[in-house]
Design a protein around this motif. Structure first.
Motif, short mmCIF file in Angstrom:
data_model
loop_
_atom_site.label_atom_id
_atom_site.label_comp_id
_atom_site.label_asym_id
_atom_site.label_seq_id
_atom_site.Cartn_x
_atom_site.Cartn_y
_atom_site.Cartn_z
N ALA A 115 49.59 -2.26 -19.88
CA ALA A 115 49.25 -0.99 -19.24
C ALA A 115 48.76 0.02 -20.27
CB ALA A 115 50.47 -0.43 -18.51
N ASP A 116 47.74 0.76 -19.89
CA ASP A 116 47.23 1.84 -20.74
C ASP A 116 48.11 3.07 -20.51
OD1 ASP A 116 45.89 3.80 -22.08
OD2 ASP A 116 43.92 3.30 -21.26
N ARG A 117 48.88 3.44 -21.50
CA ARG A 117 49.83 4.55 -21.37
C ARG A 117 49.35 5.81 -22.10
NH1 ARG A 117 54.57 2.06 -19.45
NH2 ARG A 117 54.60 -0.20 -19.75
N SER A 163 55.46 0.38 -14.64
CA SER A 163 54.23 -0.40 -14.66
C SER A 163 54.50 -1.79 -14.10
CB SER A 163 53.69 -0.50 -16.09
OG SER A 163 52.64 -1.45 -16.17
N ALA A 223 52.17 -4.22 -15.22
CA ALA A 223 51.12 -4.89 -15.99
C ALA A 223 51.58 -6.19 -16.63
CB ALA A 223 50.59 -3.95 -17.07
N ASP A 267 57.53 -5.40 -17.96
CA ASP A 267 57.48 -4.06 -17.38
C ASP A 267 58.20 -3.98 -16.04
OD1 ASP A 267 55.84 -3.11 -19.43
OD2 ASP A 267 54.00 -3.65 -18.37
N THR A 291 45.33 -3.74 -8.44
CA THR A 291 46.77 -3.73 -8.68
C THR A 291 47.44 -2.63 -7.87
OG1 THR A 291 46.42 -4.55 -10.92
CG2 THR A 291 48.56 -3.60 -10.45
N TRP A 347 52.34 3.36 -12.70
CA TRP A 347 51.01 3.56 -13.28
C TRP A 347 50.24 2.25 -13.28
CZ3 TRP A 347 48.82 8.11 -14.49
CH2 TRP A 347 47.63 8.09 -15.21
N THR A 348 49.12 2.22 -12.53
CA THR A 348 48.27 1.02 -12.51
C THR A 348 46.83 1.36 -12.91
OG1 THR A 348 47.53 1.19 -10.20
CG2 THR A 348 49.68 0.16 -10.60
N PHE A 378 44.11 -0.70 -18.21
CA PHE A 378 44.79 -1.65 -19.08
C PHE A 378 44.24 -1.52 -20.49
CE2 PHE A 378 45.11 -3.26 -14.82
CZ PHE A 378 46.38 -3.78 -14.75
#
Length: 360
Positions: A108-110, A121, A123, A127, A144, A221-222, A225
């Motif tokens: 996941a892009d955080r 997440s 991902a 997670d 997602t 959070w989706t 990535f």
């Protein structure tokens, strides 16, 4: 192959397992080692089900690999030294290779404020935990986010699920697919906001670009990535996102003894458009990498990768789905399968992916 070639595969997801299994079948004179920090393989395409409280199957990686003659090393990869051809693992360990398959996948892009601290997440398997009942905000109206919102609404009908996205859910699909996704989510009681850009995740909700606060007990959070920075730190040629740039045979353009597959690889598809991050990309690119390695070991130049997508599948709970047929350039065709028939096709495709990895 001539001599004992040392092939190391980093990552035991769809791409890594696909590459390792094919190499084990065709590389009689090579040792194959797979490195992953997890002990189990979980079907990533089912993680939204687990988040909704459903039980999904797991497979022991050591058993799955070693019965095929593949060595499994459970470890975190801390560094890569292409000059010395060594992979450094946590602690003082390292592994030497002659050929490396880089298949570390994505996470996941955080990067948005508050995501790391307050958002959940789906991902990666690490997670995912079953989400508690109560108001849930799902950020991201991609595949997602759609699948998770539908699964949660169906499995936890007393929870209020809100799906936030900058565009309508499934906006990249055909009008028929978009209409069915909207109707299905609405039927399940999902609140859809298609004009929402989330700029911050808060302890009890999210803040939008217009300063509106959307309250929630849980935020998932989706929206995006990212890939590991290992290749960038090692000096490989990567794109702005950190994906390894590859040639037509999925070999690193800067380090020809390294191949890349799956989410962490930048692979040109039809019309030179990069292939998207998906199971539908990971499995075939992993298998192709293995064929290319074997061909070169036999002093034969492999044919360039020829690949196209045929379908994109989005589940809408356990009894509904959209199957979008695709043109050769990955744009949506007119044909769509919807409803229960779509759910049956989606499940058949997921099971087929598992069979390709020897999971059934």
């Amino acid at each position: 192959m001539t001599g004992q070639q040392r092939i190391v595969v980093l990552g035991a997801g769809y791409a890594g397992l696909s590459a390792a299994r094919r190499l084990a079948r065709t590389s009689r004179d090579a040792t194959i080692t797979v490195v992953d920090s997890r002990t189990e393989f979980v079907e990533r395409v089912r993680l939204h089900q687990q988040a909704a409280g459903q039980s999904i199957r797991r497979w022991e990686l050591r058993e799955l690999l070693e019965r095929k003659g593949i060595e499994f090393v459970r470890a975190h990869v801390s560094d890569l030294d292409p000059a010395a051809k060594r992979v450094r693992l946590d602690g003082e360990r390292s592994i030497a290779y002659d050929t490396l398959v880089y298949a570390l996948g994505s996470a996941a892009d955080r990067g948005v404020p508050g995501v790391a601290e307050y958002a959940r997440s789906v991902a990666t398997p690490g997670d995912v935990h079953a989400l508690p009942a109560g108001p849930v905000v799902v950020v991201g109206a991609g595949s997602t986010g759609i699948e998770l919102a539908a699964e949660l609404a169906e499995s936890q009908p007393d929870s209020h699920v809100t799906l936030l996205g900058a565009q309508e859910p499934g906006a990249w699909l055909s009008a028929r697919a978009v209409a069915h996704i909207d109707a299905s989510l609405t039927r399940l009681g999902v609140t859809i906001r298609s004009d929402a850009k989330v700029v911050e995740v808060l302890p009890a909700g999210v803040r939008l670009a217009d300063d509106t606060v959307v309250p929630a007990d849980t935020v998932v959070w989706t929206a995006g990535f990212t890939v590991p920075d290992l290749a960038r730190r090692a000096g490989l040629d990567v794109d702005a996102h950190g994906r390894i740039r590859t040639d037509a045979t999925l070999r690193s353009v800067s380090h020809p003894d390294i191949y890349a597959a799956g989410d962490a690889a930048l692979v040109a598809g039809p019309g030179e458009r990069p292939l998207r991050m998906a199971c539908a990309t990971a499995l075939p690119t992993g298998g192709y990498v293995a064929r290319a390695i074997v061909a070169r070991a036999r002093a034969t130049e492999p044919e360039p990768l020829r690949f196209r997508y045929h379908l994109q599948c989005i589940s809408l709970g356990r009894r509904d789905a959209v199957i979008q047929f695709l043109e050769a350039d990955d744009t949506p065709a007119e044909r769509v399968i919807r409803g229960r028939a779509g759910a049956l096709v989606k499940e058949m495709i997921v099971r087929g992916a598992g069979m390709a990895l020897g999971l059934r």
